[in-house]
Design an enzyme around this catalytic site. Structure first.
Site, PDB file in Angstrom:
ATOM      1  CD1 TRP A  53      -2.576   1.425   2.468  1.00 60.10           C
ATOM      2  CD2 TRP A  53      -2.677   1.748   0.274  1.00 60.10           C
ATOM      3  NE1 TRP A  53      -3.546   2.375   2.226  1.00 60.10           N
ATOM      4  CE2 TRP A  53      -3.623   2.589   0.878  1.00 60.10           C
ATOM      5  CE3 TRP A  53      -2.555   1.785  -1.116  1.00 60.10           C
ATOM      6  CZ2 TRP A  53      -4.443   3.468   0.163  1.00 60.10           C
ATOM      7  CZ3 TRP A  53      -3.371   2.660  -1.839  1.00 60.10           C
ATOM      8  CH2 TRP A  53      -4.304   3.481  -1.200  1.00 60.10           C
ATOM      9  CE  LYS A 286      -9.054  -3.801   7.146  1.00 55.74           C
ATOM     10  NZ  LYS A 286      -7.999  -4.329   6.255  1.00 55.74           N
TER      11      LYS A 286
END
Length: 463
Positions: A53, A286
């Site tokens: 990322w 998450k």
């Protein structure tokens, strides 16, 4: 830029949208003006950390603004000395030869021969070396644009105007403590955008979550209004391949709206939000349950029924936890579920769970995996468990009517802790937990959270 040139400084992207380089220059000029940049004074942006990322984020900026060399400098820092394994060098060579555009680019840069030598084992390639040519070690299959790579941290950050934190949360504190030494003589504070999705648990004097932006603020003493978080339901490689995606940049109004406009691209929509810490924590939460989802998928041979049962239980635990952390948890439901969904579909945490269940990896191998980078969900499991086991947070058990720590109502989190952290249970325990006949209906867990005064602002260091 993928697509065709239309003329008048416009491009058609592969997804059909139109990008204007004139619009990009206008956004760049606006940000330069906001930061007080005069003609000839470069706006200096540096990414810290070169995971998937972080590398994609730097490459997106380079693609959008790199052409304006007299106005902006975009660089990325990564540690030197990381060698590329022979097997990865062989795969990289295959990727290069499968992409005519990449092959031509390397030949034009006189860089192709070293990849031939790397493929033959006659030369050792290094991660910082291949990153300069647009190859991220954690994302070999997705070539990026060439990047300006710096391996000296002081050189990278000492006069940077905008710093992008692409480090895992487990490395953020240490690196920014080092960076703070280089910033002692600074007059103005830089802007820091953190991409990290991970947390730590602090138990003294009160149980609380420590996020990467808080680590950065503590390490550098940069005003919190200059530190922002950007995250969203996306996969790095797909974003660079111009798949439509969105994200939120969270933080003080002073910067977030201007940065949202600067970062927005036709295929990458960036919204802004004031709730910095809560979104940051949800990005970490998450990852916890994505690991379990990967385990279930592998252990049940991709059974849709088993995966849906797991999804019902894990989302109920996440909703339960968000009621502890957020005053208005319903506002987080959409972003949290969207981020969870994409992570379960294709994220590295779900992949890690699958590899554990298949026996191709084991918890003893650690959470930094070759070719994938840091698996953030592992440390997050430990942090959330340690936080929610504290008796000071006790709630009334629905059956026994006795005070229990919140973690006692999160059987999946407890099981993941036993598998990944204490390693006292095998991977198959996640399936046993799911099939436990005494497990409550997930709806009941949500009802408990909604019917009690659950919110604990101190968990996020809020008054």
């Amino acid at each position: 830029m993928v697509g065709s040139v239309l003329g008048d400084n416009r491009y058609t992207l592969s997804n059909g949208s139109i990008h204007s380089s004139t619009g990009a220059e206008e956004k760049l000029n606006d940000l330069r003006h906001l930061l007080g940049k005069s003609d000839g004074d470069l706006l200096k942006i540096v990414g810290i950390g070169a995971g998937a990322w972080g590398s994609v984020f730097a490459a997106l900026l380079q693609d959008a603004y790199g052409k304006f060399r007299e106005k902006v400098q975009i660089r990325i820092w990564r540690r030197p000395g990381r060698s590329v394994d022979r097997s990865i060098a062989e795969h990289l060579f295959e990727v290069i030869n499968s992409r005519e555009d990449v092959l031509r680019r390397l030949i034009q840069r006189c860089a192709y021969l070293k990849y031939v030598e790397g493929r033959l084992g006659d030369r050792t390639l290094y991660a910082d070396e291949i990153l300069r040519d647009g190859f991220c070690l954690n994302m070999i299959d997705t070539p990026l644009c060439p990047l300006k790579v710096v391996t000296n941290l002081q050189e990278a950050v000492w006069d940077a105007d905008i710093v992008i934190n692409g480090l895992p949360s487990t490395e953020t504190r240490e690196v920014f403590e080092e960076i703070s030494r280089y910033w002692k003589e600074r007059i103005g504070a830089p802007i820091i955008i953190s991409l990290a999705k991970g947390i730590e648990a602090a138990l003294d004097p009160l149980p609380r979550i420590v996020t990467p932006t808080q680590m950065i603020q503590c390490a550098t003493q940069i005003p919190i209004e200059n530190i922002l978080y950007l995250g969203g339901p996306n996969i790095a490689s797909e974003i660079y391949n111009k798949e439509y995606a969105n994200a939120r940049i969270c933080g003080a109004e002073k910067w977030r709206k201007h940065l949202a406009r600067f970062l927005r691209q036709p295929h990458f929509i960036v919204w802004d939000n004031s709730d910095l810490v809560t979104h940051e924590v949800m990005g970490s939460l998450k990852n916890v349950y994505a690991i379990g989802a990967g385990m279930i998928a592998s252990l049940t041979n991709e059974s849709a029924t088993s995966k849906s049962v797991y999804f019902a239980h894990c989302t109920s635990e996440m909703i339960f936890i968000t009621h502890l952390l957020a005053e208005e948890p319903e506002k987080l439901a959409g972003p949290l579920l969207a981020d969870t969904y994409v992570t379960l579909l294709k994220g590295r945490n779900a992949w890690y769970g699958q590899m554990l269940a298949k026996g191709e990896l084991s918890p003893d191998m650690g959470d930094s995996i070759k070719g994938k980078g840091m698996i953030q969900g592992v440390s997050a499991v430990g942090a959330f468990y340690e936080l929610l086991r504290q008796q000071s947070l006790s709630i009334l058990h629905p059956d026994d009517k006795k005070p229990v720590a919140p973690v006692e109502l999160c059987p999946i989190l407890k099981t993941l802790y036993k598998i990944l952290i204490t390693r006292e249970a095998p991977v198959q325990a996640i399936l046993q937990a799911l099939r436990d006949e005494t497990m409550n209906d997930p709806r009941e867990r949500i009802e408990i959270a909604q019917s009690h005064a659950f919110y604990r602002p101190s968990l996020l260091s809020k008054p």
